[in-house]
Design a protein around this motif. Sequence first.
Motif, short mmCIF file in Angstrom:
data_model
loop_
_atom_site.label_atom_id
_atom_site.label_comp_id
_atom_site.label_asym_id
_atom_site.label_seq_id
_atom_site.Cartn_x
_atom_site.Cartn_y
_atom_site.Cartn_z
N ASP A 9 0.86 -1.18 0.00
CA ASP A 9 0.00 0.00 0.00
C ASP A 9 0.90 1.23 0.00
OD1 ASP A 9 -1.61 2.19 1.71
OD2 ASP A 9 -3.04 0.88 0.69
N VAL A 10 0.39 2.35 -0.51
CA VAL A 10 1.22 3.55 -0.56
C VAL A 10 1.72 3.97 0.82
CG1 VAL A 10 0.25 4.42 -2.71
CG2 VAL A 10 -0.85 5.00 -0.54
N LYS A 11 0.97 3.65 1.85
CA LYS A 11 1.42 4.03 3.20
C LYS A 11 2.63 3.21 3.66
CE LYS A 11 -1.67 0.96 5.88
NZ LYS A 11 -2.27 0.25 4.74
N ASP A 12 2.97 2.16 2.89
CA ASP A 12 4.14 1.34 3.22
C ASP A 12 5.45 1.99 2.77
OD1 ASP A 12 2.73 -0.91 4.31
OD2 ASP A 12 2.22 -1.49 2.25
N ALA A 13 5.38 3.07 2.03
CA ALA A 13 6.59 3.65 1.43
C ALA A 13 7.73 3.85 2.43
CB ALA A 13 6.25 4.95 0.71
N PRO A 14 7.49 4.45 3.61
CA PRO A 14 8.62 4.67 4.54
C PRO A 14 9.24 3.37 5.05
CG PRO A 14 6.77 6.10 5.09
CD PRO A 14 6.26 5.12 4.09
N GLU A 45 5.74 6.54 -3.23
CA GLU A 45 4.36 6.08 -3.42
C GLU A 45 4.07 5.79 -4.88
OE1 GLU A 45 1.69 8.87 -1.69
OE2 GLU A 45 2.42 8.58 0.37
N ARG A 49 2.45 2.32 -6.64
CA ARG A 49 1.27 2.32 -7.50
C ARG A 49 1.56 1.67 -8.85
NH1 ARG A 49 0.89 7.86 -5.62
NH2 ARG A 49 -0.81 8.08 -4.09
#
Length: 383
Positions: A9-14, A45, A49
């Motif tokens: 998910d994009v929130k996983d980036a960090p 992010e 995607r």
Amino acid sequence: MALILRPADVKDAPILTDILHRSKASWGYPEDKMAKFREHWRIPEELIRSQHMTVVEDDGVAVAFSGLEPKDDTTLLVDYLFVAPEAQGRGIGDLLLARAEDHARDNNLNRLYLESDHNAGPFYERRGFLTIATRSSEMSPGKDIPLMEKVLKPSVHRLASIDISITDEHWAFETENKAEIAAYFEEAKKRIGLLWNGRTLKLTSFSFENGQFSGRCAETSYAAFLAWRDWGAPDLSARNLFGSAILRSGDGAILYGVMSKKTATGGLIFPPGGNLDLQDITADGRVDVIGAIFRALEEETGLTRKDVTLGEVLVAFDGPRISISQVLDIDRPACELRESILRFSDQTEEQELADMRIIRSSKDLEDQAILPFARAVARELLD
């Protein structure tokens, strides 16, 4: 708790950027090199995607990830594959590579390509990759980065013999995750109407050579299988072996079932068949896969042995799934056969089938709801 594979998910980036940096540093690169690497290499992010990115979690914490994207019409690029230092040595890299192969086959690609860290070349070589070129390493001046490929074997083969026996050994995945499996199954029952926890068989070892398939199955619960399936098949020691009835009509079409939303495979499209269970064990401790196919055929379609003519037997390797498929020729037009099967299904208590899909050409296989093994088998028979 067992490892769980899930889409990024994009929130996983960090956290994925952190895994990338710490995994790279575990090779012992000088700090000045790592400082430049951290500055230039991150997981934004936009990348999450754009790629098919998979995260491996251990007890809810992300510990590894892979990023995949098509390179050309035949090749899948393994752009990222990194495991956090504290999770290395547990087979997670093998797991992500196995799922990369699955993704390639799902998209009708037959080759994996990657650019390895120069330290990781032996890891990939042991897993069937070959170095096809090299380039200079910026992180280690004077050393080369191997550019590597792995050509995937065909997924569908003709079968000459089947020899599968029962083992009394327990499936470690089930025993080690008993509480988590039970909790997951209770939640699943709230979502899936036709769900019950029967006993089933899972393949724990096998070999396939010169058309001869042999293996051993362990008895387990359906709940354990469901958790294993939905958690991304994180245990590579087992496969879901099952039988499939490939219905071939008199006018040359293949018929697959569209599963009802009330089932654990709701909306998916594949041949009549199902999990092996205790009914399929013979008196001498063998597993009768062909018998299981005819049992499922009658339960789902109303057709029996006297209604069909035996065709070829195929095995389809589909990542964590292995289908032994018996082709059954029926001297009736596909449309008439479809209507007959749906009438039968409507009269059953379970009503597992929402529809029957008629497949006459490769164009009919473009629906992504068709399971990859079913797509591969149909291509083999229609080509």
